[in-house]
Design an enzyme around this catalytic site. Sequence first.
Site, PDB file in Angstrom:
ATOM      1  N   ASP A  34       0.809  -0.966  -0.166  1.00 48.55           N
ATOM      2  CA  ASP A  34       0.094  -0.003   0.132  1.00 48.55           C
ATOM      3  C   ASP A  34       0.824   1.196  -0.061  1.00 48.55           C
ATOM      4  O   ASP A  34       2.150   1.284   0.342  1.00 48.55           O
ATOM      5  CB  ASP A  34      -0.864   0.003   1.284  1.00 48.55           C
ATOM      6  CG  ASP A  34      -2.244   0.635   1.012  1.00 48.55           C
ATOM      7  OD1 ASP A  34      -3.299   0.211   0.773  1.00 48.55           O
ATOM      8  OD2 ASP A  34      -2.186   2.132   0.922  1.00 48.55           O
ATOM      9  N   ASP A  58       4.020   2.115  -4.512  1.00 57.35           N
ATOM     10  CA  ASP A  58       3.086   2.749  -5.343  1.00 57.35           C
ATOM     11  C   ASP A  58       3.059   1.860  -6.516  1.00 57.35           C
ATOM     12  O   ASP A  58       3.938   1.613  -7.291  1.00 57.35           O
ATOM     13  CB  ASP A  58       3.652   4.054  -5.742  1.00 57.35           C
ATOM     14  CG  ASP A  58       2.615   4.894  -6.501  1.00 57.35           C
ATOM     15  OD1 ASP A  58       1.658   4.066  -7.188  1.00 57.35           O
ATOM     16  OD2 ASP A  58       2.710   6.044  -6.957  1.00 57.35           O
ATOM     17  N   ILE A  59       1.905   1.180  -6.642  1.00 62.43           N
ATOM     18  CA  ILE A  59       2.014   0.207  -7.667  1.00 62.43           C
ATOM     19  C   ILE A  59       1.858   0.837  -8.939  1.00 62.43           C
ATOM     20  O   ILE A  59       2.036   0.138 -10.089  1.00 62.43           O
ATOM     21  CB  ILE A  59       0.505  -0.760  -7.639  1.00 62.43           C
ATOM     22  CG1 ILE A  59      -0.750   0.141  -7.678  1.00 62.43           C
ATOM     23  CG2 ILE A  59       0.641  -1.674  -6.377  1.00 62.43           C
ATOM     24  CD1 ILE A  59      -1.863  -0.656  -8.352  1.00 62.43           C
ATOM     25  N   ASN A  85      -5.992  -5.350  -5.927  1.00 66.01           N
ATOM     26  CA  ASN A  85      -7.062  -4.552  -5.293  1.00 66.01           C
ATOM     27  C   ASN A  85      -6.836  -3.142  -5.269  1.00 66.01           C
ATOM     28  O   ASN A  85      -8.008  -2.392  -5.341  1.00 66.01           O
ATOM     29  CB  ASN A  85      -7.303  -5.483  -3.934  1.00 66.01           C
ATOM     30  CG  ASN A  85      -7.944  -4.326  -2.998  1.00 66.01           C
ATOM     31  OD1 ASN A  85      -9.411  -4.433  -3.233  1.00 66.01           O
ATOM     32  ND2 ASN A  85      -7.673  -3.454  -2.355  1.00 66.01           N
ATOM     33  N   TYR A 149     -13.092   5.906 -14.456  1.00 66.55           N
ATOM     34  CA  TYR A 149     -12.982   4.949 -13.657  1.00 66.55           C
ATOM     35  C   TYR A 149     -13.759   3.354 -14.433  1.00 66.55           C
ATOM     36  O   TYR A 149     -13.376   2.360 -14.163  1.00 66.55           O
ATOM     37  CB  TYR A 149     -13.857   5.014 -12.213  1.00 66.55           C
ATOM     38  CG  TYR A 149     -13.883   3.718 -11.396  1.00 66.55           C
ATOM     39  CD1 TYR A 149     -12.921   3.578 -10.519  1.00 66.55           C
ATOM     40  CD2 TYR A 149     -15.180   3.095 -11.283  1.00 66.55           C
ATOM     41  CE1 TYR A 149     -12.783   2.450  -9.472  1.00 66.55           C
ATOM     42  CE2 TYR A 149     -15.242   2.074 -10.157  1.00 66.55           C
ATOM     43  CZ  TYR A 149     -14.055   1.835  -9.471  1.00 66.55           C
ATOM     44  OH  TYR A 149     -14.091   0.999  -8.295  1.00 66.55           O
ATOM     45  N   LYS A 153     -11.625   0.049 -15.049  1.00 62.94           N
ATOM     46  CA  LYS A 153     -12.275  -1.261 -14.603  1.00 62.94           C
ATOM     47  C   LYS A 153     -12.648  -2.423 -15.710  1.00 62.94           C
ATOM     48  O   LYS A 153     -12.450  -3.605 -15.667  1.00 62.94           O
ATOM     49  CB  LYS A 153     -13.317  -1.176 -13.779  1.00 62.94           C
ATOM     50  CG  LYS A 153     -13.039  -0.435 -12.292  1.00 62.94           C
ATOM     51  CD  LYS A 153     -12.043  -1.235 -11.520  1.00 62.94           C
ATOM     52  CE  LYS A 153     -11.779  -0.708 -10.196  1.00 62.94           C
ATOM     53  NZ  LYS A 153     -10.554  -1.396  -9.522  1.00 62.94           N
TER      54      LYS A 153
HETATM   55  N1  LIG Z   1     -16.206   0.289  -2.458  1.00 61.25           N
HETATM   56  C1  LIG Z   1     -16.698  -0.251  -3.478  1.00 61.25           C
HETATM   57  O1  LIG Z   1     -18.109   0.004  -3.395  1.00 61.25           O
HETATM   58  C2  LIG Z   1     -16.145  -0.670  -4.774  1.00 61.25           C
HETATM   59  C3  LIG Z   1     -16.782  -1.100  -5.749  1.00 61.25           C
HETATM   60  C4  LIG Z   1     -16.457  -2.089  -6.812  1.00 61.25           C
HETATM   61  C5  LIG Z   1     -14.880  -2.088  -6.881  1.00 61.25           C
HETATM   62  N2  LIG Z   1     -14.181  -1.592  -5.856  1.00 61.25           N
HETATM   63  C6  LIG Z   1     -12.661  -1.603  -6.010  1.00 61.25           C
HETATM   64  O2  LIG Z   1     -12.184  -2.369  -4.945  1.00 61.25           O
HETATM   65  C7  LIG Z   1     -10.775  -1.784  -4.448  1.00 61.25           C
HETATM   66  C8  LIG Z   1     -10.671  -1.469  -3.404  1.00 61.25           C
HETATM   67  O3  LIG Z   1     -11.454  -0.392  -2.940  1.00 61.25           O
HETATM   68  P1  LIG Z   1     -11.896   0.119  -1.472  1.00 61.25           P
HETATM   69  O4  LIG Z   1     -13.442   0.404  -1.480  1.00 61.25           O
HETATM   70  O5  LIG Z   1     -11.438  -0.745  -0.498  1.00 61.25           O
HETATM   71  O6  LIG Z   1     -11.100   1.257  -1.408  1.00 61.25           O
HETATM   72  P2  LIG Z   1     -10.277   2.167  -0.308  1.00 61.25           P
HETATM   73  O7  LIG Z   1     -10.178   3.604  -0.676  1.00 61.25           O
HETATM   74  O8  LIG Z   1     -10.934   1.921   1.166  1.00 61.25           O
HETATM   75  O9  LIG Z   1      -8.733   1.342  -0.088  1.00 61.25           O
HETATM   76  C9  LIG Z   1      -7.904   1.302  -1.529  1.00 61.25           C
HETATM   77  C10 LIG Z   1      -6.636   1.134  -0.906  1.00 61.25           C
HETATM   78  O10 LIG Z   1      -5.698   1.424  -2.094  1.00 61.25           O
HETATM   79  C11 LIG Z   1      -4.520   2.024  -1.561  1.00 61.25           C
HETATM   80  N3  LIG Z   1      -3.995   2.590  -2.817  1.00 61.25           N
HETATM   81  C12 LIG Z   1      -4.200   3.719  -3.517  1.00 61.25           C
HETATM   82  N4  LIG Z   1      -3.541   3.954  -4.545  1.00 61.25           N
HETATM   83  C13 LIG Z   1      -2.431   2.970  -4.397  1.00 61.25           C
HETATM   84  C14 LIG Z   1      -1.138   2.849  -5.196  1.00 61.25           C
HETATM   85  N5  LIG Z   1      -0.875   3.645  -6.151  1.00 61.25           N
HETATM   86  N6  LIG Z   1      -0.342   1.915  -4.568  1.00 61.25           N
HETATM   87  C15 LIG Z   1      -0.678   1.126  -3.685  1.00 61.25           C
HETATM   88  N7  LIG Z   1      -1.910   1.267  -2.942  1.00 61.25           N
HETATM   89  C16 LIG Z   1      -2.683   2.279  -3.263  1.00 61.25           C
HETATM   90  C17 LIG Z   1      -5.000   3.035  -0.789  1.00 61.25           C
HETATM   91  O11 LIG Z   1      -4.056   3.598   0.039  1.00 61.25           O
HETATM   92  C18 LIG Z   1      -5.830   2.151  -0.086  1.00 61.25           C
HETATM   93  O12 LIG Z   1      -5.577   1.544   1.249  1.00 61.25           O
HETATM   94  C19 LIG Z   1     -10.453  -0.850  -5.835  1.00 61.25           C
HETATM   95  O13 LIG Z   1      -9.870  -1.362  -6.848  1.00 61.25           O
HETATM   96  C20 LIG Z   1     -11.782  -0.288  -6.068  1.00 61.25           C
HETATM   97  O14 LIG Z   1     -12.138   0.419  -7.295  1.00 61.25           O
HETATM   98  C21 LIG Z   1     -14.710  -1.036  -4.742  1.00 61.25           C
END
Ligand SMILES: NC(=O)c1ccc[n+]([C@@H]2O[C@H](COP(=O)([O-])OP(=O)(O)OC[C@H]3O[C@@H](n4cnc5c(N)ncnc54)[C@H](O)[C@@H]3O)[C@@H](O)[C@H]2O)c1
Length: 245
Positions: A34, A58-59, A85, A149, A153
């Site tokens: 992360d 940073d990915i 993720n 977005y 995706k």
């Molecule tokens: N929450 C939803 O409703 C939802 C729905 C569909 C898909 N998603 C997908 O699920 C995944 C997780 O979402 P979430 O809701 O847990 O989000 P979140 O914001 O709670 O967590 C995302 C995490 O990714 C980390 N991150 C961001 N940029 C980064 C980078 N460049 N390198 C490494 N880490 C990085 C952040 O620090 C954070 O810890 C995402 O890909 C999101 O698009 C979420």
Amino acid sequence: MEKQIAIVTGAANGIGKAISQRLVADGLFVLLVDVDPISGNKTLAEIGTDKAAFYLTDISDESQVKALFQSIEKSYGQIDVLVNNAGIIRDNMIWNMDSADFDLVIKINLKGSWLMCREAARIMKQQKAGRILNISSRAWMGNKGQTNYSASKAGIIGLTRALALELGPYNVSVNAVAPGLIDTALTKELKKEVLEKLVGAQPTKTMGKPEDVAHMVSFLVSPHTNFITGQTIYVDGGKSIGAGI
Ligand SMILES: NC(=O)c1ccc[n+]([C@@H]2O[C@H](COP(=O)([O-])OP(=O)(O)OC[C@H]3O[C@@H](n4cnc5c(N)ncnc54)[C@H](O)[C@@H]3O)[C@@H](O)[C@H]2O)c1
């Protein structure tokens, strides 16, 4: 190492944290990746340093991703599971969206996942074993205000399918999970009235929990899924069915 090694990106918070906790409960050693060191170290402390390790990476940065894999290979000598993720949103109607917000979302969500896949593929191909799981979103089908977005995706699904073809002969599966509305910090960024509308449009009339996604990831990376690859599985309370009522 006796335990299987899993990398989970975006593991410090939300869905990534729940996936990490679930894989640890399944008996895997989890490498939490992360960009958020405070939450990352907090999550590591909760899970325990005997069951996980935290990597500040940073990915979307190619050199950081390469250094990450070098370090992991040196320390563990194997990678059994990769869960891509990490992801962000920068929503706006296209006429109000800066191109910088398009670039950033594609760079992190799509290119970052691709960079991680490339390094993992090189190792898993040699191992002749591995599971890659990419987190897409039901939003790939289209959401107003999410041209950046949704495109990122949808790209994840194309990446998953193409990579499944490339890695199939090497006993490495590649699948995607497409969550719907899940209760995390990411969805808390939405305006209250927008969130209420979205929940109202759900067949279940509820939001999902991060654990709902984690259970599916746990199944897909398990040994019970040898004949499943290139698929996108929805965890979305039925939203992808598309029924209006
Ligand atoms: N929450 C939803 O409703 C939802 C729905 C569909 C898909 N998603 C997908 O699920 C995944 C997780 O979402 P979430 O809701 O847990 O989000 P979140 O914001 O709670 O967590 C995302 C995490 O990714 C980390 N991150 C961001 N940029 C980064 C980078 N460049 N390198 C490494 N880490 C990085 C952040 O620090 C954070 O810890 C995402 O890909 C999101 O698009 C979420």
